[in-house]
Design an enzyme around this catalytic site. Structure first.
Site, PDB file in Angstrom:
ATOM      1  N   TYR A 120       0.808  -1.232   0.000  1.00  0.00           N
ATOM      2  CA  TYR A 120       0.000   0.000   0.000  1.00  0.00           C
ATOM      3  C   TYR A 120       0.836   1.275   0.000  1.00  0.00           C
ATOM      4  O   TYR A 120       2.046   1.221   0.090  1.00  0.00           O
ATOM      5  CB  TYR A 120      -1.091  -0.024   1.073  1.00  0.00           C
ATOM      6  N   GLU A 121       0.172   2.388  -0.178  1.00  0.00           N
ATOM      7  CA  GLU A 121       0.840   3.694  -0.334  1.00  0.00           C
ATOM      8  C   GLU A 121       1.813   3.698  -1.506  1.00  0.00           C
ATOM      9  O   GLU A 121       2.878   4.295  -1.437  1.00  0.00           O
ATOM     10  CB  GLU A 121       1.580   4.089   0.948  1.00  0.00           C
TER      11      GLU A 121
END
Lengths: 591, 591
Positions: free
Chosen positions: B434-435
């Site tokens: 994620y990110e």
């Protein structure tokens, strides 16, 4: 998740073009003609795709349950197990004297890969039975063989191996399970075993446990250990099932993966056991199972990676995200497919080149096993013994790493359990741990196998690499293979030399580099496999035989492995050469 | 699982001996005296150990449940969240104008590490709120700040960030969520967002969603995207909660890990939203959150590895298995502890040297963030911008790898969920995804950050390394640090040079090596950190300040990193130099 697609073309290429099985002078190999193996593999591929793979995710979700002493396998497992049995897959490479089909081990390996890719947890019920079958076949009396083997070949009865106890796994000398001799020649087995895969389940009429225990008079440590056959139901003289034996499942484990296989704590409470093989030589008999099991686990490592690769490849071709920086490939769509991006291709090629290299190594290893067993060839025996820890340790480490890379291609969707990519990671993880954690494989390789038989096997391997290079250096097309192979092989030799020079002074100089050596050797033998496959592919192209697109794909994939993966040996060697002190000098309290 | 033990001594060493925070000319740093930071860290360590860590395993087992539109967090989370709020931890580095304590970001980083190590899933509720707070703080009107920030500082209201949609993650230009302007200046937001961490839960009175959506007139792709504040409950002029807004959770995801955090699909159905920052410049505003979030995710990578290390170290000291080959260390016991074995020590030292190096890098990065924000220092801004993808990508890749190695030390016991080692692996895995998946971090680094500001930041980093080497080459004790650092730095320079020379001709020559470059740079900056720590440790030993055992441990751990880990840069460079063709030439159909 796309359907599993058995890699029959690649397997046929390995069996016939690379390994030339039907031309090898091993009993039974002459029958392995291309049309025959294709028929077997196609059929096995259908079983994998249509019967086993559809139960993989559901088996993971549902898991096994222990209810009143009975372990329930996931929905559909029983019917699938019956289907696999009925069509004879469990008997494939077993002895015809006991109902087997007598095919060589190489065919069991190829079929096994498919079944593991499709459903690793499911295939363990059969896989462990095969290991127990082999131990009884190798060490049992004729009466024992007659009693147990036919039912195990058909998987009407399944098998287990019982080594680990709560306080000891690697260090079996600490074992507490006891065997008390009885007047009738049998033993009473008492103790607790843990991590027993398929220790209890609802797929078979009987379960034949092979149990390590200490019988009186054997001395301390592993010397006192013997191996026993402990059936769940005692077997009457007429082969029918008798009384329930004093063995019962105590609990099943809640694991990170392989949920469809029941991992049991087994309580032996004066259970009747029968000595298998010689008294106090149980470790030796157990190793018959363990070596086979270790190669089987190495196979799991890459077979799971194959399934993960297939799924991530389908996703990379389907998912539209971003544009090819060198010019769009899908102008009519909102974005290009993931596979146009160089870093996605890097990821996919690492997976593909690993899996195909690993398959080649494992298939070659299977021919060595056949040669050792069927032709009593000591040099083949030595070589596969050397390669076993590499196959187990390197293929499971890399297989897991590749399953993680496959998951990465899915982005956030890979982290969601329902999409399936996470299961390959969770399932594949165990292969690095069981059948001797990979650190133990490295110690086995460096501490035992390197020096075995005066170093003959490792020298034979070096000679093989040298010979291959010499035979092919006239072919300029082979340069991208021979150069990296030569460099990697030199690194392995330098590592072995370092151990010889510094390990005698202090064994920690060798032991601290053992893990790196295992990986260095893994890369190098995969490099040798790729060089062989490339040579074969060029020969096919030259002769106009085989499918050109497939053969060219082989060559390009191999070039990737040689260029991008094989250089890793240099850093492993650099790490080895830092020696033992850098690992040993930190005081325990400072960790 | 042993109790989590906050690494206060190591953090104090970094803050005061290595980074000398109280002497740095950054607003607020003068107050960071050793006794003050020790008090904060000790207190935070107790919260982590006594309140958060005890809920880590239970939160994982129980997970979140969606019941009639309400998400229930695991038992104990609500009370723990209240405790963390009440004692002011959520306000630590927030603006005093809105109820924050005004401490620098470095202190939030140190405390954040502890909270993540203790309970990653729990800490995300607060962590995401902090990101949303930062975006509103940076881009909001005074009215918006007054309305939302005080409640977000106290975490009475939590925050989220909404980017991803089912068909687009990385490629936000494909976004379908729409914002329709209303006559009162607000917007109606309609669309579906997925993977929204803490999108709905029972810990707060209100949830402030920051949502990317396309408003009319912005053009195609990411240019048309704006950022909106969409509160779950509209806020009345007096600050009280008004009507329920048109946003609702549709489902929650069944994930591989971080089960204690609710990952939601959010449906926006004409929800009232307020423009945050400029119209059609939403991506820029979102990046304020994303950069902070990426460093926060890098921190998760090593913080989870720290917790896994602590657990595996305790196991290695406790578990008796086998004997030290150089002579038993525990003659009165049945076997020696695992930690006597060289391969176990190799494993532990890889974990330890990574985690401590990663902590140093992250803490240094935090001082750069403070310097950029509080002293408006453009070179600090450039440097942390360069380092952000390295911190995110390298620390999460290695952090996961180390959590896997920690699990390996437990053998089969590590695969059993109840023992806790598996959770670190499952939780830590998401940080790579994620990110911005780590492949995207590598592209950000090579495609954007390397050439940013005419290459000034990367040149500044090279100069820093060169300067450090020059300043210290008179000290023979530093040789084991300076040699490897110099070699690694040369590799990074050679990689950057390769990209410059060959990337212009064909960008794939750079993109195909981007991932390796990210890792090469990660190793090199960790090497720089270790060289700095060693220098500091030697200075402490020379001056007789500090605890000698701790300082000697630092030096030995650093020597391990330099000798065993830094040589990896050579293979990354070799891979980079194979160029783009080896990755791009396989036809798509041949995969």
């Amino acid at each position: 998740m796309p359907p599993y697609n058995a890699p029959v073309q690649d397997m046929q290429f390995l069996l016939h073009d690379v390994l030339g099985v039907s031309g090898q002078d091993i009993a039974g190999y002459r029958d392995l003609e291309a049309s025959f193996t294709a028929a077997v593999l196609e059929e096995a591929g259908k079983v994998a795709r249509d019967i086993l793979a559809p139960l993989n995710a559901s088996g993971d979700r549902e898991g096994c349950r222990l209810e009143n002493g009975v372990v329930r396998t996931p929905a559909g497992f029983k019917a699938a197990f019956e289907a696999v049995k009925q069509s004879g897959w469990t008997a494939l490479d077993c002895d015809p004297d006991y109902g087997g089909q007598g095919l060589p081990y190489i065919m069991g390996t190829a079929v096994g890969e498919m079944f593991v890719s499709a459903n690793m947890a499911f295939n363990m019920y059969q896989g462990l039975t095969h290991g127990a079958y082999s131990a009884i076949h190798a060490h049992g009396t004729s009466a024992q063989k007659a009693t147990y083997l036919p039912k195990m070949v058909s998987c009407d009865w399944t098998g287990t191996m019982n080594l680990t106890e709560p306080h000891c796994g690697t260090d079996l000398g600490l074992m507490r399970t006891r065997a008390e001799p009885q007047t009738d020649g049998s033993y009473k087995i008492t103790g607790t075993k843990i991590f027993i895969s398929a220790g209890e389940h609802d797929l078979a009429e009987n379960i034949i446990h092979l149990v390590l225990a200490k019988a009186p008079g054997g001395g301390e440590g592993t010397k006192g250990i013997s191996l026993f056959i402990v059936p769940k139901f005692l077997v009457n003289d007429d082969g029918s099932l008798g009384a329930r034996n004093g063995v019962a499942v105590g609990s099943i484990e809640n694991k990170m993966g392989i949920h469809g296989n029941a991992t049991c704590l087994m309580n032996y409470d004066g259970a009747t056991g029968y000595l298998l093989g010689e008294l106090h030589k149980g470790m030796r008999a157990m190793f018959t199972m363990m070596n086979e099991a270790r190669i089987g686990v190495g196979l799991q490592g890459y077979a799971v990676a194959e399934a993960a690769y297939q799924a991530s490849l389908a996703y990379a071709k389907d998912r539209l995200q971003g544009r090819d920086v060198t010019g769009t490939k899908n102008p009519s769509g909102p974005a290009d497919a993931l596979i146009v991006h160089p870093d996605i291709r890097r990821n996919l090629l690492e997976q593909k080149s690993f899996v195909e290299g690993a398959r080649a190594l494992t298939f070659w290893g299977a021919t060595l096993i056949d040669r050792a067993a069927r032709s009593k060839d000591a040099s083949a025996e030595g070589l596969i013994s050397l390669l076993t820890p590499v196959i187990k340790g390197f293929l499971t480490d890399k297989g897991f790493e590749m399953a993680v890379q496959a998951q990465q291609i899915w982005g956030g969707h890979g982290y969601i359990e329902d999409n399936g990519a996470a299961q390959f990671v969770r399932d594949g993880r165990i292969a690095q741990i069981y059948e001797g954690a990979n650190g133990i494989q490295a110690l086995d390789l460096v501490g035992r196998k390197l020096a075995a038989d005066g170093g003959k096997p490792i020298m034979a391997l070096f000679e093989m690499v040298k010979g291959f290079i010499k035979d092919n250096e006239g072919d300029a097309r082979m340069a991208p293979f021979l150069g990296p192979l030569k460099a990697a092989s030199k690194d392995v030799q330098a590592g072995a030399m370092y151990f010889m020079e510094h390990g005698l002074k202090n064994p920690n100089n060798a032991l601290a580099g053992a893990y790196d050596f295992m990986h260095m050797m893994g890369h190098t033998v995969l490099g040798l496999m790729w060089a062989r496959m490339a040579k074969t592919a060029y020969a096919g192209l030259d002769a106009g035989t085989g499918e050109a697109a497939f053969l060219n794909g082989k060559i390009i994939t191999g070039q990737f492995y040689m260029a991008r993966c094989l250089p890793a040996t240099a850093v492993h060697l650099a790490r080895i050469k830092t020696g033992g002190d850098v690992v040993m000098s930190l005081p325990e309290a400072a960790f």
